[in-house]
Design a protein around this motif. Structure first.
Motif, PDB file in Angstrom:
ATOM      1  N   SER A  33      36.385  28.577  39.761  1.00 13.42           N
ATOM      2  CA  SER A  33      36.703  29.993  39.884  1.00 13.42           C
ATOM      3  C   SER A  33      36.338  30.487  41.276  1.00 13.42           C
ATOM      4  O   SER A  33      35.227  30.291  41.752  1.00 13.42           O
ATOM      5  CB  SER A  33      35.940  30.773  38.809  1.00 13.42           C
ATOM      6  OG  SER A  33      36.179  32.147  38.939  1.00 13.42           O
ATOM      7  N   PRO A  36      35.997  36.738  41.194  1.00 17.31           N
ATOM      8  CA  PRO A  36      35.154  37.202  40.088  1.00 17.31           C
ATOM      9  C   PRO A  36      35.985  37.745  38.917  1.00 17.31           C
ATOM     10  O   PRO A  36      37.075  38.282  39.103  1.00 17.31           O
ATOM     11  CB  PRO A  36      34.335  38.331  40.733  1.00 17.31           C
ATOM     12  CG  PRO A  36      34.396  38.078  42.199  1.00 17.31           C
ATOM     13  CD  PRO A  36      35.725  37.441  42.455  1.00 17.31           C
ATOM     14  N   HIS A  38      37.093  40.333  36.174  1.00 13.45           N
ATOM     15  CA  HIS A  38      37.110  41.791  36.113  1.00 13.45           C
ATOM     16  C   HIS A  38      36.454  42.226  34.804  1.00 13.45           C
ATOM     17  O   HIS A  38      37.028  42.071  33.719  1.00 13.45           O
ATOM     18  CB  HIS A  38      38.545  42.318  36.179  1.00 13.45           C
ATOM     19  CG  HIS A  38      39.208  42.118  37.507  1.00 13.45           C
ATOM     20  ND1 HIS A  38      38.838  42.809  38.634  1.00 13.45           N
ATOM     21  CD2 HIS A  38      40.213  41.291  37.890  1.00 13.45           C
ATOM     22  CE1 HIS A  38      39.594  42.441  39.667  1.00 13.45           C
ATOM     23  NE2 HIS A  38      40.430  41.507  39.234  1.00 13.45           N
ATOM     24  N   GLU A  39      35.236  42.744  34.894  1.00 19.79           N
ATOM     25  CA  GLU A  39      34.522  43.183  33.705  1.00 19.79           C
ATOM     26  C   GLU A  39      35.068  44.532  33.221  1.00 19.79           C
ATOM     27  O   GLU A  39      35.701  45.276  33.975  1.00 19.79           O
ATOM     28  CB  GLU A  39      33.024  43.313  34.001  1.00 19.79           C
ATOM     29  CG  GLU A  39      32.352  42.011  34.393  1.00 19.79           C
ATOM     30  CD  GLU A  39      32.256  41.016  33.248  1.00 19.79           C
ATOM     31  OE1 GLU A  39      32.466  41.429  32.087  1.00 19.79           O
ATOM     32  OE2 GLU A  39      31.955  39.838  33.509  1.00 19.79           O
ATOM     33  N   SER A  76      38.343  34.042  33.477  1.00 18.47           N
ATOM     34  CA  SER A  76      37.828  33.385  34.680  1.00 18.47           C
ATOM     35  C   SER A  76      38.778  33.665  35.826  1.00 18.47           C
ATOM     36  O   SER A  76      39.898  34.144  35.626  1.00 18.47           O
ATOM     37  CB  SER A  76      37.701  31.870  34.460  1.00 18.47           C
ATOM     38  OG  SER A  76      38.972  31.298  34.211  1.00 18.47           O
ATOM     39  N   ASP A  77      38.337  33.384  37.049  1.00 19.21           N
ATOM     40  CA  ASP A  77      39.186  33.408  38.246  1.00 19.21           C
ATOM     41  C   ASP A  77      40.021  34.672  38.374  1.00 19.21           C
ATOM     42  O   ASP A  77      41.243  34.631  38.471  1.00 19.21           O
ATOM     43  CB  ASP A  77      40.087  32.178  38.256  1.00 19.21           C
ATOM     44  CG  ASP A  77      40.624  31.877  39.652  1.00 19.21           C
ATOM     45  OD1 ASP A  77      40.013  32.352  40.623  1.00 19.21           O
ATOM     46  OD2 ASP A  77      41.646  31.185  39.757  1.00 19.21           O
TER      47      ASP A  77
END
Length: 480
Positions: A33, A36, A38-39, A76-77
């Motif tokens: 990855s 980051p 995306h939360e 991920s990624d």
């Protein structure tokens, strides 16, 4: 679970399967990855928490659900975290564990796990290559014991699940029906070429085979490396707009439709179009699209006009969609594949988003619980809006793109075309890899549909008869 000799034989048979429906997909199992995740935002988390409070208790003692695939179901990624995974983890204490595999080895890996008594729980059905092959060879088991398809939660998926019915059982938990392909293009490229925007043609009811062909012919300029079509999927994407799959299921049996008049009509048009060499010459590029590894090359550089593929290609961080263009500025756009100008229905090549329950799964109750969470989220307009917001905020999609996505999903649900060419047997998959591109293959090797049928139809029917015999005689665990 102790496996019978019949099941073990099926394991060995299926482990040789080579799927081609998503040829060219990247394996996240082989990539690290670099972007980051995306939360969820605080506002999104609050909406999801409020929705989760309305959901019933789901009983499953084992909180770990094992997922085998060539990609991790966890984000991920540069991907966005989904509401269903958040709810499964936070409300129910669940955990989705990735059993790593690759695109080319996933069936081998599944077979090894089943034989060793270490089966995973879930396997993705989205590529339309698991059924009926996985049922015939006892790699998957029916879901009916764990999911009530007549319940209020599942009843709207019942008809789609019925398409995956075999010897008394349903083999796929269908969350929803999705479009298999979209016709992706670069708006700046279309303007530069002096052509009408496909979105405008679609909205005027003029996006059809005629206008599509006219644009392809006007754009193609081989001397300047400009080709109208590229990718791995344009053959199936165009063919299935006639409303008839090349390989279908009817009354529980596999059927081939190569002689259907609707297929003959569209395949003749495809052959005549490719006589003008509108397809990027993959034959000269090791049978890969322009750019080799990855998808979308040529759109941003205005060398490719249309790139038919799944929306998954552009549902990603802008860093991963640069091949298509600048998404934030509105360069990336898509429409459905064109329709027959003589008809009034847009048939949409479709797939299902859903899951298969692996044979010998240690946690079928956890499998059913996660499927239920996905299904609950799919019924919530508030949760769907979070998905739209993630497309807009994280992936920089425009409102036009989001609106067109809704339209395409609605069209797929209304008039889906399911093709099972990669889900029956390795022999059929291998044959159909040649059939599906015969009339549009690059390098001057295309053949007429009549020639295609003369070459492949008899052998194809032999393989189909063989599999239909298996369907008629082999028992499953469906009635146990």
């Amino acid at each position: 679970m102790k496996l019978s000799k019949r099941i073990l034989a099926g394991v060995f048979a299926l482990s040789t399967a080579l799927s081609v429906s998503a040829c060219g997909n990247k394996d996240s199992s082989t990539e690290s990855s670099s972007i980051p995740v995306h939360e969820l935002t605080e506002d999104q988390t609050a909406i999801i928490d409020k929705f989760a409070e309305t959901l019933p208790d789901l009983k499953f003692e084992n909180k770990e659900v094992k997922w085998l695939s060539h990609y991790d179901i966890n984000p991920s990624d540069g991907q966005s975290k989904s509401a269903d995974i958040y709810i499964f983890e936070e409300k129910y204490g669940g955990k989705l564990t990735w059993v790593q595999s690759t695109w080319n080895t996933r069936y081998d890996d599944l077979a090894k796990h089943v034989m060793a008594g270490s089966s995973p729980d879930m396997f993705p059905a989205d590529d339309m290559d698991t059924f009926p092959m996985g049922a015939i060879r006892a790699m998957f088991q029916p879901i009916d014991k764990y999911i009530d398809l007549d319940s209020d939660l599942w009843k709207d998926s019942k008809s789609a699940c019925d398409a995956f019915y075999f010897n008394g059982g349903h083999y796929t938990a269908v969350i929803n029906v999705q479009p298999n392909y979209a016709c992706i293009y670069n708006t700046a490229c279309v303007d530069e070429a002096g052509l009408d925007q496909p979105k405008d043609l679609f909205e005027k009811g003029e996006w059809n085979w005629d206008t599509f062909e006219e644009m392809c012919l006007a754009f193609t300029d081989a001397d300047n490396q400009k080709y109208a079509l590229d990718g791995y999927w344009y053959g199936n994407a165009i063919s299935e707009t006639c409303g008839v799959p090349l390989i279908g299921l009817k009354d529980g049996k596999v059927v081939q439709n190569l002689g259907d008049p609707a297929i003959l009509e569209i395949q003749e048009r495809m052959y005549n179009l490719q006589k003008n060499n509108v397809v990027f010459p993959r034959a000269e590029n090791n049978w890969a699209p322009r750019g080799g590894d990855g998808n979308g090359y040529g759109l941003a550089t205005h060398e490719t006009l249309f790139y038919p593929m799944g929306l998954w290609g552009i549902e990603a961080d802008p860093e991963n969609t640069k091949n298509y263009g600048d998404v934030a500025s509105g360069e990336i756009m898509f429409v459905p594949m064109p329709t027959n100008p003589k008809g009034d229905t847009y048939y949409v090549s479709s797939r299902v988003h859903g899951f298969n329950l692996c044979m010998g799964a240690p946690n079928p109750e956890g499998f059913a619980a996660y499927c239920a969470v996905q299904k609950y989220c799919d019924t919530s307009e508030d949760i769907k809006k979070i998905g739209d917001d993630q497309l807009r905020d994280n992936y920089k999609w425009t409102d036009e793109m989001i609106e067109m996505r809704h339209t395409l999903y609605d069209m797929a649900a209304a008039h889906p075309v399911f093709d099972f060419q990669n889900g029956v047997s390795p022999d059929i998959s291998s044959t159909m890899q040649n059939v599906s591109q015969a009339s549009m293959i690059s390098g001057g090797n295309q053949i007429t549909w009549t020639e295609c049928r003369e070459t492949y139809e008899t052998g194809l029917q032999y393989y189909i008869d063989k599999e239909n015999k298996n369907i008629a005689t082999e028992p499953t665990d469906a009635k146990k």
